[in-house]
Design an enzyme around this catalytic site. Structure first.
Site, mmCIF file in Angstrom:
data_model
loop_
_atom_site.group_PDB
_atom_site.id
_atom_site.type_symbol
_atom_site.label_atom_id
_atom_site.label_comp_id
_atom_site.label_asym_id
_atom_site.label_seq_id
_atom_site.Cartn_x
_atom_site.Cartn_y
_atom_site.Cartn_z
ATOM 1 N N ASP A 273 -5.707 -0.856 -10.556
ATOM 2 C CA ASP A 273 -7.098 -1.284 -10.509
ATOM 3 C C ASP A 273 -7.539 -1.901 -11.833
ATOM 4 O O ASP A 273 -8.149 -2.976 -11.872
ATOM 5 C CB ASP A 273 -8.003 -0.103 -10.162
ATOM 6 N N SER B 193 -14.870 0.197 -8.299
ATOM 7 C CA SER B 193 -16.009 0.011 -9.198
ATOM 8 C C SER B 193 -15.828 0.787 -10.501
ATOM 9 O O SER B 193 -16.236 0.317 -11.570
ATOM 10 C CB SER B 193 -17.304 0.439 -8.501
ATOM 11 N N GLY C 84 -13.791 1.122 -1.683
ATOM 12 C CA GLY C 84 -12.418 1.055 -2.180
ATOM 13 C C GLY C 84 -12.132 -0.183 -2.993
ATOM 14 O O GLY C 84 -10.995 -0.663 -3.039
ATOM 15 N N GLU D 188 0.837 -1.205 0.000
ATOM 16 C CA GLU D 188 0.000 0.000 0.000
ATOM 17 C C GLU D 188 0.866 1.247 0.000
ATOM 18 O O GLU D 188 1.850 1.332 0.733
ATOM 19 C CB GLU D 188 -0.889 -0.016 1.242
#
Length: 381
Positions: free
Chosen positions: A167, A122, A119, A31
């Site tokens: 993502d 989407s 988170g 992260e």
């Protein structure tokens, strides 16, 4: 789901649609290191954006959202950003056209079961689904890697949201029972086995988002850049934090700025934790992986300082429980979810007690999202 979305399509439009679904994602570990030269370890999860799509030849996009009950028609040559979900769809079309591909419009119905605000990306799933679907119905021959680029550019350029590539990459390249060790700079990657025999991945959504998130992100990023640039003054061969050791930080950063030292220390340690985590996954050592998750949360909370009371509370509540192998906050920070590896038979009892304690302590209701790894964007047969 295929029958449901097909039925809705036939209510709103003519034609026989292709059905595509694209998953959301979690990040196992790694992260705040993607912009610091590190790796990430995402996995696609069984929460999806579904699209039903069919070509039309009049230069019009017909768009219907099941979730928002909104229908839009717009000329394909008159696309502009807006403040709703359609921006992500139109951004993909904009990028496809700008890259020289010829399309003449389409009708599309969109439905999603990815929890909003948790988170789980989407928007990236929507962009990936639309890019994949357009490629299929028009047989454009776009590679997976370019689909990722189109989806990312739709968000970063058209929608104006500064986002990384993780993502979209996870959404398109995901594989069931695997996480992806991804270098966000070079886009080199490898699949790491993620087999949770007798355990499950459970997300606890804090249902809080503090306003500190965006400003803190910018500050942390600039602090890390300052730290790396200072080290480069003494060690010209250093390119990224992968080349930096803790001893380098102690020697060159600590005397200069203690806060920058602490931020950079988290980054260096997190890069090492991710590499260790991949080794543990390769060996099937979930216990060791879990301990790294706890260590990452400590680093995010105490060194990088992007956690908050609610997230720390959720970690403290599970940390002494032998049925929980590991847990950490996930995402940018100051709210959102924690990710937990929990023994299957202990999940229900843990959830019951945690919901009560969380409500009593914070006044907030805890949302529980159980997930499993899945394949990336695909046609629903």
């Amino acid at each position: 789901m295929k029958t449901k979305i097909e039925s809705i399509f036939h209510q709103k439009f003519e034609g026989q649609p292709l059905i595509v679904r694209s998953p959301g994602r979690i990040n196992i570990i790694g992260e705040h290191v993607d912009y610091n030269g590190g790796y990430v370890l995402p996995a696609a999860i069984d929460k999806y954006i579904y699209v039903a799509i069919d070509k039309r030849n009049d230069g019009i996009i017909g768009l219907y959202s099941v979730n928002f009950d909104v229908k839009i028609e717009i000329e394909i040559n008159n696309l502009k950003p807006s403040n709703d979900f359609s921006t992500y769809v139109f951004g993909v079309v904009d990028q496809v056209i700008k890259r020289g591909y010829s399309i003449s419009g389409f009708n599309i119905v969109i439905y999603g079961d990815i929890p909003v605000g948790a988170g789980l990306s989407s928007s990236a799933a929507l962009e990936s689904a639309v890019a994949f679907a357009i490629n299929e119905i028009y047989q454009l021959g776009i590679s997976k890697l370019e689909l990722v680029s189109i989806a990312q550019s739709a968000e970063s350029i058209f929608a104006g949201v500064n986002c990384g590539v993780m993502d979209m990459f996870a959404s398109i390249y995901g594989q069931k029972d695997f996480a992806i060790k991804l270098d966000c700079n070079s886009l080199q990657f490898e699949y790491m086995p993620l087999v949770l025999d007798g355990y499950s991945l459970v997300l606890f959504n804090s249902n809080v988002k503090h306003s500190l998130a965006s400003s803190a992100y910018n500050i942390r990023r600039s602090q890390c850049e300052a730290g790396l640039n200072r080290i480069k003054q003494f060690l010209p061969n250093v390119n990224t934090f992968r080349d930096v050791t803790e001893s380098h930080l102690i020697e060159y950063i600590l005397p200069f700025d203690k806060e920058i030292f602490t931020r950079c220390l988290y980054v260096v340690k997190e890069i090492q934790r991710l590499n260790d985590a991949c080794q543990h996954l390769a060996n099937g050592n979930l216990q060791a992986l879990g301990q790294l998750l706890y260590a990452t949360h400590d680093g995010l909370s105490l060194e990088y300082e992007v956690s908050c009371f609610e997230l720390d509370f959720l970690i403290d509540e599970v940390k002494g429980n032998s049925n929980v192998l590991g847990a950490r906050m996930m995402g940018g920070g100051f709210g959102g979810c924690t990710i937990n590896i929990i023994k299957d038979e202990a999940i229900s009892e843990l959830i019951d007690s945690l919901k009560v304690n969380y409500l009593k302590t914070t006044g907030l209701h805890l949302e529980v999202i159980k997930v499993q790894t899945v394949n990336g964007t695909e046609i629903v047969v």
